[in-house]
Design an enzyme around this catalytic site. Structure first.
Site, mmCIF file in Angstrom:
data_model
loop_
_atom_site.group_PDB
_atom_site.id
_atom_site.type_symbol
_atom_site.label_atom_id
_atom_site.label_comp_id
_atom_site.label_asym_id
_atom_site.label_seq_id
_atom_site.Cartn_x
_atom_site.Cartn_y
_atom_site.Cartn_z
ATOM 1 N N ASP A 209 52.073 12.221 -21.022
ATOM 2 C CA ASP A 209 50.817 12.351 -21.808
ATOM 3 C C ASP A 209 49.641 11.813 -20.889
ATOM 4 O O ASP A 209 48.829 11.234 -20.967
ATOM 5 C CB ASP A 209 51.022 10.899 -22.675
ATOM 6 C CG ASP A 209 49.842 10.991 -23.659
ATOM 7 O OD1 ASP A 209 49.311 11.772 -24.091
ATOM 8 O OD2 ASP A 209 49.394 9.796 -24.068
ATOM 9 N N ASP A 226 50.406 4.096 -19.410
ATOM 10 C CA ASP A 226 50.772 4.620 -20.667
ATOM 11 C C ASP A 226 52.098 5.270 -20.259
ATOM 12 O O ASP A 226 52.005 6.862 -20.632
ATOM 13 C CB ASP A 226 49.544 5.383 -21.333
ATOM 14 C CG ASP A 226 48.668 4.384 -22.053
ATOM 15 O OD1 ASP A 226 49.168 3.210 -21.758
ATOM 16 O OD2 ASP A 226 47.482 4.799 -22.379
#
Length: 285
Positions: A209, A226
């Protein structure tokens, strides 16, 4: 017996001594419980002021960080998204980040897709709680693996849908995201290029991501955050996710005037040419 010792000052009755100890223990326990109640009340007020709503089990998981003396207090929100919110927390003069997944908002179908192909996990799709616990465990393990090779926050502990980790910033001020700060984009692209190669070839990990939103800038270097969607290179989705990552990176740096091509970046990272079939697979996922 020493004449200076007053016999009346000595209590030689074991029962009397035990009664005193028991009474004192109850007194200390009552004082401790009172502090716990006050601390819990303060904690709930802190969350309330941030306009966040969590279920009781999540509140207990967060509260365990306080009673376990991992943190002393929450001091604001770093980032808030649809599925998770990241709080800033303190212990003494040290800051931490606490990532909390909102159980009611999570996309469990997508989570399951990323988890089921990971050989590190053997999970039966039986409950949403088990899925999100595995999801947080996956992010924890991905951070631990990546930390050995590139700049990432150090994960400290996890509690079901709660992840405690290192705070990236200075004196309580979070480090800016790449999208929000001006850097030498040509030099920064080269740093990210090398990190992607190291992450893939040495850590055998794909971020999954990656974009200018998930890269912080600290001390003129990228720090990657993340990693919940991250997968190991053996995962069936690893190629598709890597293609998406390199496209995102190149699209951002092209807008900043850097000459780059995602196919060339993919080859540099993996050592392989990007096939048409691989690119078509990205659209499927």
């Amino acid at each position: 017996m020493d004449k200076d010792v007053n016999k009346d000052s000595l209590n030689l009755d074991p029962k009397s001594n035990n009664d005193y100890i028991s009474k004192r223990e109850k007194q200390l326990d009552a004082e401790f419980q009172k502090k716990i109640v006050e601390r819990k009340k303060k904690f709930l007020e802190e969350l309330k002021t941030e306009n966040e709503v969590f279920d009781n089990r999540t509140l207990l998981n967060i509260y365990s960080l306080l009673t376990g003396k991992h943190i002393d207090e929450f001091s604001g929100i770093i980032n808030s998204g649809k599925e998770a919110v990241v709080f800033k927390a303190k212990k003494g003069n040290e800051y931490f980040a606490v990532k909390i997944y909102r159980v009611s908002n999570c996309d469990f179908k997508t989570m399951w897709k990323y988890i089921q192909g990971d050989p590190r996990f053997h999970l039966r799709k039986s409950s949403t709680r088990q899925i999100i616990k595995a999801w947080v465990e996956k992010e924890y393990r991905n951070l631990m693996r990546a930390l050995e090779h590139i700049n990432t926050p150090e994960p400290i502990l996890r509690r079901e849908n709660v992840l405690l980790m290192e705070f990236i910033g200075e004196s309580g001020t979070p480090a800016p995201r790449l999208k929000d700060v001006k850097v030498n984009y040509n030099e920064f692209y080269e740093l990210i290029r090398e990190d992607l190669k190291t992450l893939y070839q040495d850590a055998q990990l794909v971020h999954g991501d990656l974009s200018e939103y998930n890269i912080l800038v600290k001390d003129d270097e990228p720090v990657y955050i993340d990693f919940s969607q991250g997968v190991i290179t053996q995962h069936p989705l690893s190629k598709s996710l890597l293609i998406r990552d390199v496209k995102n990176i190149c699209n951002f740096f092209k807008r900043k005037g850097v000459k780059c091509d995602y196919r060339e970046l993919y080859k540099y990272v993996t050592g392989e040419e990007l096939s048409i079939i691989d690119e078509e697979m990205v659209n499927i996922y």
